[in-house]
Every structure is written in C-alpha cells, then in structure tokens.
Design a protein around this motif. Structure first.
Motif, PDB file in Angstrom:
ATOM      1  N   MET A  67      27.898  41.856  39.012  1.00 53.84           N
ATOM      2  CA  MET A  67      28.438  42.800  39.997  1.00 53.84           C
ATOM      3  C   MET A  67      27.824  42.515  41.361  1.00 53.84           C
ATOM      4  O   MET A  67      26.615  42.329  41.487  1.00 53.84           O
ATOM      5  N   ARG A  70      39.820  52.858  38.656  1.00 52.93           N
ATOM      6  CA  ARG A  70      39.745  52.207  37.347  1.00 52.93           C
ATOM      7  C   ARG A  70      38.543  52.762  36.589  1.00 52.93           C
ATOM      8  O   ARG A  70      37.538  52.096  36.356  1.00 52.93           O
ATOM      9  N   GLU A  88      36.611  54.529  33.262  1.00 52.53           N
ATOM     10  CA  GLU A  88      36.535  54.099  31.867  1.00 52.53           C
ATOM     11  C   GLU A  88      37.788  54.510  31.100  1.00 52.53           C
ATOM     12  O   GLU A  88      38.370  53.717  30.354  1.00 52.53           O
ATOM     13  N   ASP A 135      40.376  51.986  29.201  1.00 54.39           N
ATOM     14  CA  ASP A 135      40.455  51.845  27.745  1.00 54.39           C
ATOM     15  C   ASP A 135      41.459  52.783  27.073  1.00 54.39           C
ATOM     16  O   ASP A 135      41.878  52.537  25.945  1.00 54.39           O
ATOM     17  N   THR A 184      40.298  45.976  29.841  1.00 54.11           N
ATOM     18  CA  THR A 184      38.896  46.044  30.226  1.00 54.11           C
ATOM     19  C   THR A 184      38.785  45.727  31.712  1.00 54.11           C
ATOM     20  O   THR A 184      39.757  45.278  32.339  1.00 54.11           O
ATOM     21  N   GLU A 185      37.609  45.904  32.264  1.00 54.17           N
ATOM     22  CA  GLU A 185      37.425  45.565  33.669  1.00 54.17           C
ATOM     23  C   GLU A 185      37.619  44.060  33.874  1.00 54.17           C
ATOM     24  O   GLU A 185      38.062  43.628  34.942  1.00 54.17           O
ATOM     25  N   GLU A 186      37.301  43.284  32.867  1.00 55.42           N
ATOM     26  CA  GLU A 186      37.424  41.835  32.978  1.00 55.42           C
ATOM     27  C   GLU A 186      38.897  41.382  33.039  1.00 55.42           C
ATOM     28  O   GLU A 186      39.207  40.402  33.711  1.00 55.42           O
ATOM     29  N   ASN A 187      39.779  42.080  32.333  1.00 57.63           N
ATOM     30  CA  ASN A 187      41.193  41.664  32.343  1.00 57.63           C
ATOM     31  C   ASN A 187      42.110  42.773  32.861  1.00 57.63           C
ATOM     32  O   ASN A 187      43.263  42.878  32.466  1.00 57.63           O
ATOM     33  N   TRP A 188      41.601  43.581  33.794  1.00 61.06           N
ATOM     34  CA  TRP A 188      42.330  44.767  34.242  1.00 61.06           C
ATOM     35  C   TRP A 188      43.694  44.452  34.826  1.00 61.06           C
ATOM     36  O   TRP A 188      44.619  45.270  34.744  1.00 61.06           O
ATOM     37  N   THR A 230      37.534  49.789  41.549  1.00 64.52           N
ATOM     38  CA  THR A 230      36.463  50.177  40.639  1.00 64.52           C
ATOM     39  C   THR A 230      35.772  51.436  41.163  1.00 64.52           C
ATOM     40  O   THR A 230      35.830  51.738  42.364  1.00 64.52           O
ATOM     41  N   ASP A 255      34.934  42.966  44.022  1.00 61.76           N
ATOM     42  CA  ASP A 255      35.609  41.675  44.105  1.00 61.76           C
ATOM     43  C   ASP A 255      35.760  41.184  45.541  1.00 61.76           C
ATOM     44  O   ASP A 255      36.393  40.164  45.799  1.00 61.76           O
TER      45      ASP A 255
END
Length: 329
Positions: free
Chosen positions: A1, A232, A234, A238, A244-248, A263, A303
């Motif tokens: 992060m 975004r 939790e 989900d 997930t945050e990785e593939n949002w 986020t 990001d």
C-alpha cells in the motif's frame, strides 16, 4: 500500500476519537490519523468476543487499533530515519467497545479519554451499521417501521449522543475538529436518496455539521461533514460484488460504473489532511468529499489516482452515459 501524504501539520500529540471504526471508512480514517501521529481511540460494537447486528465477525475494533498502531510505528521509523525526532507513543490505537446509543457507555468512554489523555482534539462521527435494516425499493409506508426507526437511531441518534458527551472535552482547547461522516455531498443529497429512512439518515449528518458550525467557533473549534465517494468497503467487495481489492475491476462486469470506486484509504487521507490543516476553519459548516479534498491537498488513492466520484455519478451515471472515468480519476 502506498504511503499517505503527510498532513501539513503532523498530528503528533493530538488525541482523536473515531466513533464507528470497526471497518470501512471509519477504520481507514483511524489508521491515517495514527499514521500522522495522533493517539486514536477507536470504538464500535464488533469485538473479538461480540458481533454486532451488522453480522461481520471478520472486522473488529481490536484489529483496527492494531492497524492504527502499526501505521504509527511505521511512520515513526520513517521519520526517525529521516532525522526527525518523534515522541514514543504517538500514532497509537486504543480500542474501546462502545454502543453509541447508550449515553452511559459514551460518557464512560469520554471520561476514560479525559483521564488518560486530558484532551480531545478530533471527533469523528462515522457511526452507521444501518444497511442491514434498510428495505431498498419500498415506499415509506411499506417499509417496516421498526427497522426504519432503527436506521435513524444508528445513523442520527448515535451521532447526537456522541457529540453531546464528547464536545465538552473537545472545546476545552481551541483548534478542535468535529467531522460528521455521511454518504453523499450536500449538492448530491438535495435529490431523494431513497428509501425514506436512508434519505433522512444520510442528510442528517450534513445538517448536524452545519448546526455545530454555528455553535463551536466561539471555542475556536470547527465542524464539517465528510463523505467518501463510491467506497470499496469490505462488504462492497466481498458481499455485493464478490471480488477482492486485488481484482476489484472485475466488479465492473456487474456494474461498469464501479470503475469510479475508491478505497477507504482515500477518505482516510482526506481526514488526515483536514486534521493537519492549521486553517481548517475555512471549511467550517461545509460538506466535503474525498474527491474534492484531493484537489485541495494533493493526496491520492493507493493506486495514485484521485477519483472524483460524486461529479462522475452526477455527470455520467445519472445522465445515462456509458461508463468512462476519463477526467474523473
């Protein structure tokens, strides 16, 4: 992060209460205050021994406090390596289980802060948890009354109880900051945020900040309202989009406008920037957004982008235009 942008004035020595810091925006705001050096009391109803009606056992206030302390420690190490002296204990999280609809419990919380710190500089009312009671798509008279009133208790009454109990401590010193947290800017919330009870719950904090802004300046204190954009959280990841945050970005297959989402860190950085601004009183009474404050202070989301969600939702989504975040993040 990515590391947060350091506020204009580090918050070392400041004491904050983030009421409703179990997850989402509240957790991120607490962490970013800790990263900036504040001692942060984090409250909520879900602990490692008890789950609130929200029903999410995976996020607890103890974990939030640990994240606050970890962020504070990381910031201290970075500043020490840069040659800056940082007092021990700054950037610490302290978890206190609290039902903010119980005035006795909130008074006990404030008394503890007073006993342990002797001051309160930042009060964040991020109390909510009402989504589980909202009956989306129903008219006011069709909505279960008990559930609707519970929405208002969680989203409005809890804020009032907390401010009533905590403000006598905050106003002892000039420079105090009260932040009401809601969903939607004042401009956007002029439209009906159906259903009825949700609309009232999300309009209330804007009006509460405006009222407190009339009463606090004589004590040298400031009140504002703050909203994230499309958060975004939790649950958004989900439960609603099942990503997930990785593939949002995969969530855009369900709703292409999800591309404007942000986020929780983004609004956390907005709060830290506000709290560290010696001229924050210029915003007294205003309803502010993470996207708007990013333009003011120059911080970004993790990001590196700076999504301006409410402008996008107004100008693109609500106008029925194809999803395109160009110029909005």
């Amino acid at each position: 992060m990515a590391e947060a942008i350091t506020p204009r004035t580090p918050l070392t020595g400041k004491v904050a209460l983030v009421a409703g810091a179990t997850r989402g925006a509240g957790r991120a705001m607490a962490v970013e205050l800790g990263r900036a050096g504040a001692t942060v009391y984090v409250t909520g109803r879900t602990t490692r021994e008890h789950i609130s009606e929200v029903g999410r056992a995976t996020e607890t206030i103890e974990e939030t406090a640990e994240l606050v302390t970890a962020a504070g420690e990381a910031a201290r190490r970075a500043r020490s390596e840069g040659g800056a002296a940082v007092p021990a204990g700054c950037g610490t999280g302290i978890a206190v289980p609290t039902d903010h609809l119980d005035p006795a419990a909130v008074r006990a919380l404030v008394e503890r802060i007073d006993r342990e710190q002797g001051r309160l500089d930042i009060l964040v009312n991020d109390l909510w948890g009402g989504d589980v009671h909202v009956e989306w798509g129903k008219k006011m008279w069709e909505h279960d009354l008990e559930k609707g009133l519970r929405v208002l208790r969680l989203g409005v009454e809890s804020h009032i109880v907390t401010s009533s109990c905590a403000l006598p401590l905050l106003i002892r010193r000039p420079g105090g900051l009260v932040v009401e947290v809601t969903d939607g800017t004042a401009e956007f919330n002029r439209r009906y945020r159906e259903p009825f009870y949700y609309d009232l719950a999300k309009s209330g904090p804007i009006r509460m900040a405006k009222g407190l802004a009339e009463e606090l300046p004589e004590y040298g204190c400031t009140a504002v309202c703050l909203t994230p954009g499309w958060l975004r959280s939790e649950a958004m990841l989900d439960t609603y989009f099942k990503v997930t945050e990785e593939n949002w970005l995969a969530g855009c297959e369900q709703n292409p406008h999800f591309a404007i989402s942000e986020t929780p860190v983004f609004v956390g950085r907005a709060l830290a920037a506000l709290a560290g601004d010696p001229d924050v009183a210029r915003f007294n009474g205003q309803a502010l957004s993470s996207g708007g404050l990013a333009k003011e202070y120059g911080f970004t989301d993790v990001d590196g982008s700076a999504p301006d969600a409410w402008r996008y939702i107004t100008e693109v989504e609500h106008e029925g235009k194809p999803a395109d975040t160009t110029g909005y993040r």
